[in-house]
Design a protein around this motif. Structure first.
Motif: not given
Length: 250
Positions: A30-43, A113-119
């Motif tokens: 998070v200290h890195r310039k232009d870094f972004g993370a997306v954490i997905f859940r199905r709903t 990142e995917f939380d519960q990728l099986e969904m």
């Protein structure tokens, strides 16, 4: 969290700490310039419900000076932004409908990142995989959690087949293969596997294989939960008995 693989799937029993690991992973950048993370859940409700991802993030991220905007499902890190000029951010998102993947057209996401990728469906995963790009100096990579799922499951069966090398005939993860890295190429929507990148390049010259591993989780990996809630294991056993053959053991 220490695996160097491009794609890491953490799976196994509920309560092993898989989702919390996903919350921790982006913090290294998070200290890195232009870094972004997306954490997905199905709903969407799976993100915002009591005890869900947003709730856990609200207990963790402010300790590092983060500011959350629940309306945007986004966390920013002002202290890191001051040091980097424009620090990183962590966003939560959902893909309830198959076509929702199209809203990420043109995106560049260093960490997905995917939380519960099986969904998630086969096509949703691979479409987002194509968005796993980076101009932040961070090598793009993917992390995901998964609960046990049979290979004939109409949604997550594709994932069960993907990690088949790490699962024994008895339905249990093979201990000696936990965290072992293999390499793959996706060619004409089919996966080609090998034990080394060089082996795949020899078979398919000019390609760039990616590394992959599966790491099983157990309830014993999360003593914080079993200490605070000693009855959780018994309730989990009751659930497994209730599901009978539909429950797969890895």
């Amino acid at each position: 969290l220490s695996s160097p693989a491009d794609v890491v799937i953490g799976g196994g029993i509920a309560g092993a700490g898989k989702s919390y690991s996903l919350l921790m992973e982006p913090l290294r950048h998070v200290h890195r310039k232009d870094f972004g993370a997306v954490i997905f859940r199905r709903t969407y409700p799976e993100i915002t419900k009591e005890g869900g991802l947003w709730s856990d993030a609200s207990a963790l991220y402010p300790r590092l000076g983060a500011v959350g905007k629940v309306g945007d499902l986004e966390w920013t890190f002002p202290d890191a932004q001051k040091r980097a000029g424009q620090g990183g951010r962590i966003t939560f998102a959902h893909m309830q409908h198959e076509q929702d993947k199209e809203s990420w057209k043109g995106a560049q996401i260093p960490l997905i990142e995917f939380d519960q990728l099986e969904m998630f469906t086969h096509d949703q995963f691979w479409y987002l995989w194509s968005r796993n790009r980076s101009t932040s100096g961070i090598r793009p990579y993917i992390r995901a959690s998964v609960n046990p799922v049979p290979d004939d499951d109409p949604v997550g069966g594709w994932l069960r087949k993907m990690i088949d090398w790490w699962i024994g005939a008895d339905g249990l993860a093979i201990p000696s293969r936990a965290g072992v890295i293999r390499w793959f190429l996706r060619i004409n929507e089919a996966l080609e596997w090998a034990d080394s990148s060089a082996e795949l390049v020899a078979r398919f010259p000019g390609t760039t294989p990616q590394s992959f591993t599966f790491i099983p989780g157990t309830l014993e990996d999360n003593p914080a939960l079993t200490t605070k809630d000693p009855g959780y294991a018994a309730r989990l056993d009751a659930l497994k008995s209730e599901l009978h053959g539909a429950y797969t053991r890895w």
